[in-house]
Design an enzyme around this catalytic site. Structure first.
Site, PDB file in Angstrom:
ATOM      1  N   HIS A   1       1.718  55.742  93.974  1.00  0.00           N
ATOM      2  CA  HIS A   1       0.731  54.702  94.239  1.00  0.00           C
ATOM      3  C   HIS A   1       0.104  55.005  95.597  1.00  0.00           C
ATOM      4  O   HIS A   1       0.737  55.610  96.464  1.00  0.00           O
ATOM      5  CB  HIS A   1       1.449  53.342  94.262  1.00  0.00           C
ATOM      6  CG  HIS A   1       0.555  52.148  94.336  1.00  0.00           C
ATOM      7  ND1 HIS A   1      -0.026  51.735  95.515  1.00  0.00           N
ATOM      8  CD2 HIS A   1       0.181  51.248  93.386  1.00  0.00           C
ATOM      9  CE1 HIS A   1      -0.733  50.634  95.277  1.00  0.00           C
ATOM     10  NE2 HIS A   1      -0.631  50.316  93.993  1.00  0.00           N
TER      11      HIS A   1
ATOM     12  N   ASP B   1      10.253  54.231  96.637  1.00  0.00           N
ATOM     13  CA  ASP B   1       9.384  53.118  96.244  1.00  0.00           C
ATOM     14  C   ASP B   1       9.904  52.588  94.915  1.00  0.00           C
ATOM     15  O   ASP B   1       9.705  53.200  93.868  1.00  0.00           O
ATOM     16  CB  ASP B   1       7.940  53.614  96.128  1.00  0.00           C
ATOM     17  CG  ASP B   1       6.991  52.540  95.602  1.00  0.00           C
ATOM     18  OD1 ASP B   1       7.449  51.428  95.284  1.00  0.00           O
ATOM     19  OD2 ASP B   1       5.784  52.837  95.480  1.00  0.00           O
TER      20      ASP B   1
ATOM     21  N   GLN C   1       8.302  49.501  90.929  1.00  0.00           N
ATOM     22  CA  GLN C   1       8.228  49.461  89.466  1.00  0.00           C
ATOM     23  C   GLN C   1       9.590  49.510  88.802  1.00  0.00           C
ATOM     24  O   GLN C   1       9.769  48.960  87.715  1.00  0.00           O
ATOM     25  CB  GLN C   1       7.364  50.623  88.957  1.00  0.00           C
ATOM     26  CG  GLN C   1       5.916  50.566  89.387  1.00  0.00           C
ATOM     27  CD  GLN C   1       5.197  49.314  88.896  1.00  0.00           C
ATOM     28  OE1 GLN C   1       5.542  48.756  87.867  1.00  0.00           O
ATOM     29  NE2 GLN C   1       4.215  48.872  89.661  1.00  0.00           N
TER      30      GLN C   1
ATOM     31  N   LYS D   1       6.879  41.349  91.692  1.00  0.00           N
ATOM     32  CA  LYS D   1       7.101  42.112  90.467  1.00  0.00           C
ATOM     33  C   LYS D   1       8.510  41.914  89.913  1.00  0.00           C
ATOM     34  O   LYS D   1       8.841  42.434  88.851  1.00  0.00           O
ATOM     35  CB  LYS D   1       6.831  43.597  90.717  1.00  0.00           C
ATOM     36  CG  LYS D   1       5.368  43.859  91.061  1.00  0.00           C
ATOM     37  CD  LYS D   1       5.063  45.301  91.348  1.00  0.00           C
ATOM     38  CE  LYS D   1       3.595  45.438  91.771  1.00  0.00           C
ATOM     39  NZ  LYS D   1       3.211  46.814  92.085  1.00  0.00           N
TER      40      LYS D   1
ATOM     41  N   CYS E   1      -4.598  52.426  91.250  1.00  0.00           N
ATOM     42  CA  CYS E   1      -4.276  52.858  92.632  1.00  0.00           C
ATOM     43  C   CYS E   1      -3.533  54.188  92.629  1.00  0.00           C
ATOM     44  O   CYS E   1      -2.632  54.410  93.455  1.00  0.00           O
ATOM     45  CB  CYS E   1      -3.457  51.788  93.366  1.00  0.00           C
ATOM     46  SG  CYS E   1      -4.352  50.252  93.636  1.00  0.00           S
TER      47      CYS E   1
END
Length: 888
Positions: free
Chosen positions: A605, A682, A685, A708, A846
């Protein structure tokens, strides 16, 4: 002339039958001009909408009871007809012996039935009446009156209950209405008692056999004429009389396949009847009670429920069988919308379906006679008093029918009544809204407006009910039933979205597949936010009064919850605004020197790319690792890059927000440790979809967003194995002490949370991770994997669709990108929203470097799942994409 002809065609009156024929010789109704006995028939004009039906067991019992209460034990013949008419609720003209007998009505205000007899009924009632007769001579009510009596009011000297009565005066009889001690007399005429033959319905069928054969022959011919217009043919079966007739006729024509859509709010008798007919039952398309909490009650003028409960599952079903001809039981007389229905019609909501209506010109009388003639089974609910078979809380039903259902199925109606009462309080509606059935319209029709005016119920200019001032949120919340803060999740049982769907009322009337952008928060999370604002809103760590102590303790406890959720109790858990801020804190908090290197990947991202590029001003170089043909990270290239030396940090996504592919973080961590590099992951997700344990991953930093993982927006987390970063923001709350020359930073997470934090959001984030922990992340991961496989396999079978997702089940999450040949991704997303209520993301997500690598300048369409996504929603997406692809 052509224009005139076109106008006349468009404005033509529907070819409905406005006349009922009656054979006085046999005393039976006829569906054609001639009777089998050869006698000439009599025409009986019908009232709009000209639909006439037999009075069945419950109807007959009701009429008898009303007659008995008014006049005594009055015999009824075996054949009684009901002609539906207009009114505030049920309003039927009762036809007996081919004459108007009276009007059967239901008052939605008093919740009472009444029967107003017609003068034509007197020859059959008078010989048996033992009460309900007002003798004006005995009452001496007309001694001083001269002239016509009919249409006048007269006072009564003896008490008479309000309602319809028989009026007698000098050997003439008529009907009247008593109210408030007076009787209003209708016309008085001489009356001769009359008896007629009393045939049963078997005789009626016999006398109409010729006409019934013609109806059947024409209907079967219509079906055979069109049944091969598409590759397959079936029958749409609802369990009602009309679809039963259509099913019987279709099977006679050679059509065997039939389907029934179970909306989830059907009456149990209907579902049992459908099953007994060998009809395929399509599972329900959505949760009505979840949807109604958001959308409010459906109305006759706003039938949002049909799309959710019928059209959506029908779309899925049609997608599985392809283009078809569907035989249906629609009739002209059901509604004005169907009054000009053609023999065939294209389903506007589902282009795959061509509908054929073989009984469109039948009245309810013809339908019942046909079914009785052919000894076809009929839904038992008709004999119990229902005229219309469908969802038990359908707004198109009558209040009189619903009143009967309250006795028949209290376990069903109590739930709906409870909702209506709560909704009325919530929206400031008057009690009449739920007590009289006014919820059935958004804008009230003329009859209901008149009722409201008579009863003093105020309306708005647009004919909607006028609402009282809405109560304060806290008052409404206190009236609501307390909810559990934990979802039901039986231990050891496979997870199903149904366990938690009730906690997400926003999902009611949409299919949300944009969870990679943001997920929704369950009710316990929302309640935690509201509770903070209403009960103990205060700053944290800066006071000793009771509110700040409560807020500080709960905010600190939220950090502990989040740390436990990711297995990070041994490190430092910092609350941020989002993943982006967390990554930037690392980029700004490490001490860089020229020649340092950062390694990231093409999967990232922009938030895990741009902060590292910005370090170029400090002499820090950036290497970007590519991916293999199956979208997996090129580990050999990563190893080679590390071996060149100088790598200070490796920053990788745990799961791609475009392709859903996961990276082998544990393996990457081993490489980083071998070469002395720090590892940032990261997890924005991955964390919502799978178990994440930083102690096993071996990373030094983990970043993710609260919005999220079912948490509030504006919340995020940075976890550090060790507090090696310099604070990027200085100020109040992050210091232990301050002097004129220096300061001592606080220990723990406080060092990195300068200023007033998002206290309520942080506390609610703690509730969100508790919510997920209660379900079990492994259960969620296994459930979503099944849905993801279903989605990828389904999309891959659609012609013209290209899927961008990992094919390896063990290395992906529920994020799937795809394109449709010839269509821009934004166009696809728009069509899914407009035509199927499916919300997806389109564009670059993104991740423009990844899109360039994949050769996708316009990006993709992305469908991303969450724990509340259902299998049915996946199937509907597949059906909608298939439909869009065919029409491209």
């Amino acid at each position: 002339m052509p224009a005139t002809t076109k106008y006349s065609s468009e404005m033509r009156e529907p070819a409905v039958k406005k006349i009922l024929y009656w054979c006085d010789n046999c005393n039976v109704p006829l569906i054609g001009r001639t009777c089998a006995c050869g006698a000439r028939s009599r025409e009986i004009p019908l009232l709009q909408p000209h639909d006439v039906r037999p009075a069945l067991a419950a109807d007959m019992a009701l009429i008898r009871s009303l007659l008995a209460a008014q006049f005594g034990d009055i015999p009824l013949p075996g054949v009684v007809l009901l002609n539906k008419t207009g009114g505030t609720d049920r309003a039927d003209l009762v036809i007996v012996h081919g004459d108007r007998f009276g009007w059967l009505t239901f008052d939605p205000v008093t919740r009472q039935f009444s029967l107003d007899i017609a003068p034509e009924a007197l020859p059959y009632i008078l010989p048996h009446a033992t009460r309900g007769i007002v003798d004006l001579e005995a009452e001496r009510a007309v001694n001083a009156h001269k002239g016509r009596i009919g249409g006048k009011r007269f006072p009564l000297s003896t008490p008479v209950p309000d309602g319809t009565v028989i009026v007698s005066y000098k050997n003439r009889f008529g009907t009247g209405v008593v109210k408030d001690g007076q009787v209003r007399v209708k016309e008085l005429v001489p009356v001769e008692p009359r008896t007629r033959p009393d045939p049963g319905w078997d005789v009626v069928i016999g006398k109409n056999r010729y006409h019934l054969k013609n109806l059947e022959r024409n209907a079967v011919r219509t079906i055979r004429k069109h049944m091969n217009d598409r590759p397959c043919v079936n029958v749409s079966f609802s369990g009602g009389k009309d679809s039963t007739a259509a099913l019987h006729l279709a099977r006679k024509a050679g059509v065997e396949k039939a389907f029934f859509i179970d909306t989830g709010i059907e009456l149990p008798e209907t579902v049992e009847f459908v099953a007994s007919q060998g009809v395929e039952i399509i599972r329900k398309g959505g949760d009505f009670f979840q949807a109604v909490e958001k959308a409010g009650p459906p109305g006759k003028d706003l039938r949002w429920c049909c799309k959710l409960l019928k059209l959506h599952p029908l779309k899925i079903y049609l997608s599985s069988i392809g283009p078809c001809v569907t035989i249906q039981g629609n009739r002209w007389y059901e509604s004005w919308n169907r009054a000009d229905l053609d023999e065939t019609s294209q389903n506007p909501a589902n282009p795959l379906q061509l509908n054929v209506s073989p009984i469109r010109n039948w009245r309810a009388l013809e339908v019942f006679l046909y079914l009785w003639w052919r000894k076809a089974p009929i839904n038992p609910l008709y004999e119990k008093g229902l005229e219309r078979i469908g969802c038990y809380l359908c707004p198109a039903a009558l209040e009189s029918e619903y009143e009967g259902l309250r006795k028949m199925h209290p376990e069903l109606t109590e739930r709906w009544d409870g909702f209506l009462e709560r909704w009325a309080k919530k929206t400031g509606m008057p009690d009449a809204y739920h007590q009289w059935g006014l919820w059935r319209w958004r804008a009230l029709p003329p009859k209901m407006r008149e009722l409201c005016r008579d009863q003093g119920i105020p309306l708005n200019d647009d004919f909607t009910l006028q609402a009282a001032p809405v109560k304060e949120l806290i008052e409404v919340a206190e009236m609501e039933t307390a909810r559990s803060c934990e979802p039901a999740s039986p231990a050891g049982k496979e997870f199903s979205a149904e366990e938690i769907r009730r906690d997400f009322p926003i999902l009611g009337d949409i299919i949300y597949l944009d969870n990679a952008a943001t997920s929704f928060s369950p009710e316990p999370v929302v309640e935690a936010l509201v509770e903070f604002e209403h009960r103990y809103r205060a700053n944290v760590g800066r006071g000793i009064h009771r509110l700040t102590q409560i807020a500080t303790q709960r905010y600190w406890h939220a950090h502990e919850k989040v740390a436990r959720f990711i297995g990070g109790e041994a490190g430092v858990t910092i609350f941020t605004k989002n993943t982006t801020e967390a990554i930037n804190m690392v980029a700004q908090g490490l001490s860089w020197k020229p020649g340092d290197r950062v390694v990231t990947t093409v999967l990232e991202h922009h938030s895990n790319l741009l902060p590292w590029r910005a370090l170029g001003k400090q002499g820090v170089s950036l290497d970007v690792i590519g991916i293999d043909a199956d979208y997996s990270l090129d580990l050999a290239a990563l190893e080679e890059t590390l071996e060149r030396g100088g790598v200070r940090l490796v920053a990788v996504t745990h799961a791609s927000n475009v392709l859903g592919v996961t990276t082998p973080v544990e393996e990457i961590a081993g490489m980083c440790q071998k070469h002395g590099a720090l590892l940032l992951v990261d997890a924005a997700q991955s964390l919502p979809h799978m178990p994440v344990d930083v102690s096993r991953l071996g990373c030094d930093f983990l970043c993710f967003s609260g919005h999220k993982v079912f948490g509030p927006t504006g919340t995020g987390v940075l976890w550090m194995r060790e507090a090696i970063l310099e604070p990027s923001v200085l100020g109040g709350g992050m210091v232990e002490s301050v002097t004129a020359e220096e300061f001592v930073p606080a220990e723990g997470y406080q060092r990195y949370e300068a200023g007033t934090p998002n206290v309520g959001g942080g506390i609610a984030l703690g509730v969100a991770v508790d919510y997920l922990s209660t379900i079990g992340m492994e259960r969620i991961h296994q459930y979503e994997e099944r849905l993801t496989a279903r989605l990828i396999e389904g999309l891959s079978r659609i012609e013209g669709v290209r899927v961008y997702a990992s094919r390896r089940a063990g290395s992906r999450i529920g994020v799937v990108s795809f394109t449709i040949d010839g269509l821009h991704p934004q166009e696809v997303a728009h069509l899914l929203d407009e035509e199927a209520d499916i919300l997806v993301r389109s564009g670059h997500h993104c991740c423009q470097p990844l899109m360039e690598h994949l050769g996708l300048p316009n990006g993709t369409v992305r469908a991303s799942l969450a724990a509340y996504t259902t299998e049915q929603e996946i199937d509907l997406l597949l059906a909608a994409v298939s439909e869009i692809s065919r029409g491209r």
